[in-house]
Design a protein around this motif. Structure first.
Motif, mmCIF file in Angstrom:
data_model
loop_
_atom_site.group_PDB
_atom_site.id
_atom_site.type_symbol
_atom_site.label_atom_id
_atom_site.label_comp_id
_atom_site.label_asym_id
_atom_site.label_seq_id
_atom_site.Cartn_x
_atom_site.Cartn_y
_atom_site.Cartn_z
ATOM 1 N N LEU A 10 1.085 7.543 8.491
ATOM 2 C CA LEU A 10 2.323 7.790 7.747
ATOM 3 C C LEU A 10 2.318 7.038 6.423
ATOM 4 C CD1 LEU A 10 5.178 8.958 7.578
ATOM 5 C CD2 LEU A 10 5.996 6.966 8.877
ATOM 6 N N GLU A 11 1.871 5.791 6.460
ATOM 7 C CA GLU A 11 1.785 4.974 5.251
ATOM 8 C C GLU A 11 0.842 5.609 4.232
ATOM 9 O OE1 GLU A 11 -0.623 0.924 4.500
ATOM 10 O OE2 GLU A 11 1.062 0.686 5.880
ATOM 11 N N LEU A 14 2.331 8.887 2.788
ATOM 12 C CA LEU A 14 3.361 8.691 1.772
ATOM 13 C C LEU A 14 2.741 8.312 0.430
ATOM 14 C CD1 LEU A 14 6.052 6.787 3.872
ATOM 15 C CD2 LEU A 14 6.259 9.088 2.900
ATOM 16 N N GLY A 17 1.480 11.229 -1.000
ATOM 17 C CA GLY A 17 2.580 12.084 -1.417
ATOM 18 C C GLY A 17 2.814 11.969 -2.917
ATOM 19 N N CYS A 134 5.901 1.338 5.299
ATOM 20 C CA CYS A 134 6.243 2.765 5.172
ATOM 21 C C CYS A 134 7.596 2.929 4.480
ATOM 22 C CB CYS A 134 6.284 3.431 6.548
ATOM 23 S SG CYS A 134 4.690 3.521 7.382
ATOM 24 N N GLY A 138 7.985 4.712 1.064
ATOM 25 C CA GLY A 138 8.854 5.888 1.118
ATOM 26 C C GLY A 138 9.956 5.829 0.077
ATOM 27 N N VAL A 141 8.436 6.790 -3.209
ATOM 28 C CA VAL A 141 8.223 8.241 -3.238
ATOM 29 C C VAL A 141 9.547 8.972 -3.471
ATOM 30 C CG1 VAL A 141 7.483 10.241 -1.876
ATOM 31 C CG2 VAL A 141 6.177 8.121 -1.767
ATOM 32 N N VAL A 242 5.311 16.443 -0.372
ATOM 33 C CA VAL A 242 5.232 15.121 0.258
ATOM 34 C C VAL A 242 5.041 15.271 1.765
ATOM 35 C CG1 VAL A 242 6.485 12.992 0.749
ATOM 36 C CG2 VAL A 242 6.579 13.993 -1.541
ATOM 37 N N VAL A 246 1.842 13.944 4.183
ATOM 38 C CA VAL A 246 1.996 13.189 5.435
ATOM 39 C C VAL A 246 1.346 13.949 6.591
ATOM 40 C CG1 VAL A 246 3.661 12.315 7.113
ATOM 41 C CG2 VAL A 246 4.089 12.021 4.669
#
Length: 301
Positions: A10-11, A14, A17, A134, A138, A141, A242, A246
């Motif tokens: 996930l990190e 992002l 992203g 994250c 996030g 982002v 984005v 992910v």
């Protein structure tokens, strides 16, 4: 897939992203095939890394990295609009040149940041490190998405979209298409360099090779996002790319941790092969989807 692996994917997703948002500008908005990303990503990391080591505030170091990426994008656009060099060739030339520039900036093939203050140092602890990084990334982002959503609604943003959609018509309407291309490429590579600046801080160091395949990941993220969330509204398009980034990273993590793939001989050393296969799948999916819709319409008739 373990919880640690999930948050790691996930990190990374992002961060990429931001790359996907940059690729969205160059490839989708400007219709500019830009390979500068493979050079501007490590450029942002190198500038941010050397700034952090010099004692500069890590957020300001990220801004410096973003500025350096914007300059790289401007050079690419200038080679095309002012010197008449083919878009793809101009981006390749800048990408190749940036390899030497990055080496000059770092002074070595890699630049360790262990023990240095980063954007995560004050908020991240051993207990919340998995999700706090994250959350921070996030937030960055989200700010980038909000900025693009606002920018595309301005007169400059609309002019840029017109430049990419129909260059001759935009010129006939009095739009300075050369300037629009330069601005768009600056924003695109600035976002990609910002991603590189954040990436090196999550990895504990910068490396000359971190930019390899950046453009492939960005393109795959854009295509996956557009396939899963087809949209015409800008805010939904930026959100989709984005999400695509992910999902792409999650797919990679699932593939690498799959016991089925391991049983037939796949492993971590096959990361690039799995990446290529996922990109092929992402390119084929839209065509397959359109074909299924066409068949459904024909059957209904």
């Amino acid at each position: 897939m373990s919880l640690i692996a999930f948050f790691g994917a996930l990190e990374s997703g992002l961060i990429y992203g931001l790359v996907a948002l940059g690729v969205l500008i160059s490839f989708r908005t400007l219709d500019f095939p830009d390979l500068t990303a493979d050079g501007s990503f490590p450029l942002g990391g190198a500038v941010a890394g050397i700034s952090i080591i010099a004692g500069i505030n890590p957020w300001l170091a990220c801004a410096f990295g973003m500025l350096a990426g914007s300059v790289a994008g401007i050079v690419t656009a200038w080679l095309h609009v002012k010197l008449g060099i083919l878009q793809l060739l101009a981006s390749i030339l800048v990408m190749v040149a940036l390899y030497s520039v990055n080496l000059r900036i770092m002074g070595a093939p890699n630049l360790p940041l262990l023990g240095e203050t980063t954007v995560f140092s004050t908020l991240v602890s051993d207990g919340n490190g998995y999700w706090m990084r994250c959350l921070i990334i996030g937030t960055v982002v989200l700010v980038a998405m909000l900025f693009l959503n606002w920018f595309y609604s301005t007169e400059t943003g609309l002019s840029m979209r017109a430049t990419g959609s129909n260059l001759r018509m935009a010129q006939a309407q009095g739009i300075n298409t050369s300037w629009m291309t330069i601005v768009g490429m600056a924003i695109s590579n600035g976002l990609i360099a910002l991603a590189g600046a954040l990436f090196v801080q999550t990895q504990g160091g910068a490396d000359i090779s971190i930019g390899i395949g950046t453009i492939v990941i960005g393109l795959a993220a854009v295509i996956i996002g557009e396939t899963i969330i087809p949209a015409k509204r800008i805010w939904l398009i930026t959100f989709a790319v984005v999400v695509g980034a992910v999902l792409y990273k999650l797919f990679i993590q699932v593939a690498l941790s799959s016991q089925t793939l391991r049983s037939i001989g796949f492993g971590p050393q096959d990361l690039n092969l799995i990446t290529a296969l996922l990109v092929v799948l992402a390119l084929v999916l839209p065509k397959a989807k359109n074909e299924l819709l066409s068949r459904k319409l024909r059957s209904q008739r």
